[in-house]
Design a protein around this motif. Sequence first.
Motif, short mmCIF file in Angstrom:
data_model
loop_
_atom_site.label_atom_id
_atom_site.label_comp_id
_atom_site.label_asym_id
_atom_site.label_seq_id
_atom_site.Cartn_x
_atom_site.Cartn_y
_atom_site.Cartn_z
N ALA A 90 -46.81 -30.77 51.06
CA ALA A 90 -47.33 -29.40 51.00
C ALA A 90 -47.10 -28.75 49.65
CB ALA A 90 -46.70 -28.55 52.11
N GLU A 91 -45.89 -28.90 49.13
CA GLU A 91 -45.59 -28.23 47.86
C GLU A 91 -46.32 -28.90 46.69
OE1 GLU A 91 -41.85 -26.17 45.57
OE2 GLU A 91 -41.67 -26.89 47.63
N SER A 94 -49.97 -27.89 46.98
CA SER A 94 -50.20 -26.49 46.62
C SER A 94 -50.17 -26.29 45.11
CB SER A 94 -49.15 -25.59 47.28
OG SER A 94 -47.86 -25.80 46.73
N ASN A 96 -51.47 -28.44 43.11
CA ASN A 96 -52.64 -29.19 42.61
C ASN A 96 -52.24 -30.50 41.92
OD1 ASN A 96 -55.47 -29.45 42.44
ND2 ASN A 96 -55.46 -28.79 40.30
N TYR A 124 -52.20 -30.08 53.85
CA TYR A 124 -51.89 -28.73 53.36
C TYR A 124 -53.20 -27.94 53.31
CZ TYR A 124 -50.91 -24.85 50.23
OH TYR A 124 -50.80 -23.59 49.71
N ASP A 125 -53.16 -26.73 53.83
CA ASP A 125 -54.32 -25.84 53.80
C ASP A 125 -55.55 -26.53 54.41
OD1 ASP A 125 -55.58 -23.43 53.33
OD2 ASP A 125 -56.15 -23.93 51.26
N TYR A 129 -53.93 -34.88 52.28
CA TYR A 129 -53.61 -35.30 50.92
C TYR A 129 -52.94 -36.68 50.86
CZ TYR A 129 -54.83 -30.75 48.98
OH TYR A 129 -55.51 -29.64 48.57
N PRO A 395 -44.90 -24.60 51.60
CA PRO A 395 -44.37 -24.46 50.24
C PRO A 395 -43.06 -23.68 50.28
CG PRO A 395 -46.74 -24.08 50.24
CD PRO A 395 -46.33 -24.20 51.69
#
Length: 441
Positions: A90-91, A94, A96, A124-125, A129, A395
């Motif tokens: 997630a982090e 986030s 990119n 994530y979102d 990923y 995050p």
Amino acid sequence: MKKPTVLALLPSLALAGSLMPSVAMADVSIMYPEFITALVKPGIEAYEANTGIKVNAVKMPTVGYEQRVAVDLAAGTAPDIVVMDSFMVAELASANYLHPLDAQLKGWDQYKYYIKSLLSVASYDDKVYALPTDTDVRMLWYDKSVMKKAGIALPWSPKSWDDVLAASEKIKAQGVPYSFVLPAGTKRAEATTMQGVYMALLGADTPKDDRNRLRNRKEGKWIGDSPALRRTLELYRQVYVEKQLTPASINYETNVDAFVRTAITKHQVGILASGSWEFSCIWDCNGVNLPSVEERNAVLGWAPWPGMGRADTLKTTNISGGWTIGMAQSAKDKKEAFKLLTTIFDHGNFSEWTVAEHRMGVRTDITESPEYTQDAYLAKATKLAENTTSRDTFPGYNVVTQLIQQATGNILDGMSVDDAITEYKESLIDEFGEDQVIVYK
């Protein structure tokens, strides 16, 4: 003092990373920790044979691997494909640093077999990923011969924390040096959070309003103080300070996992808080030099983690995580990188590794196969996943997990539960702001 996130630490970590061997980039490249070699290496070999493209593969020690991944992704120098613990996704996404895979996955005929709920740890979102290599469950492993010597009836089935502590005291009385190994401190990293803190925390108070978690998911706030947190740290105090069931120094060994596993084979450990992988890893995480299933069953038993024993708490607890493999945003040839990724996860290679290493499957074409369902250990352990949960993959989790690890370390160093909670809460407020931290009475 404000405690920076893992990503905020990247400039300083990058300096340290510059002292490490650099990754020479090739047409397609991958970086992975040594413990997952048995899955990755055959996939690389199959990709090279099918495409004629040489893969630059960088295998690294597991210790320190997570920091290296963060450094290289932030610097844009990471290999195309990277293996990472699911809590990092997630982090990193986030920020990119990772490439979303959804568009490519739609065209892969094996994607339909992934269990959708298990993809959440790699998302994530609402975007995927990475692909999970496996999931896991956590339990209390025990040495059967040690238990018998202590006069504890088998199979052992503790119903409360008091039952666990009582058994550990009986084991200690028999001269076993490490009667209950409960991961603690920052050196144990996620083992402390997942195998220790969260397994206790989930059973330390009612699940209502997420009172037994690190984060209130509905409110979107981190929990800075609660009865569950205090009871969990008190359990650590009982194990390491009050009852001294195991020397705190075990959590600071050079290679803690190797030390503990060797101690188990020498019958020096009574109870170990760990996960489903230990049925292989106690002998060989790569699944190469394993005793037979019968020989392992003769040595080891396991029991679900009990709740603390109150009527309003969970009777047993579990939390699941796992590792993942994703693509760096900096990958130049994303088509070939994706081909390498899916070759590693091709059914033949993925299924063989899952079953051989007694990993909990993440795809129905594996979990419903005869090879998987006929494995008595996997079939029994997989039942624990029916009532599992996942960690707080938001995050900021990277910070929170380090702070709660530090709180357990503070207990080992003799700090009171009150003071450890105060420091933890203040650190959360310092990092996220007072409006992002909730307190339960």
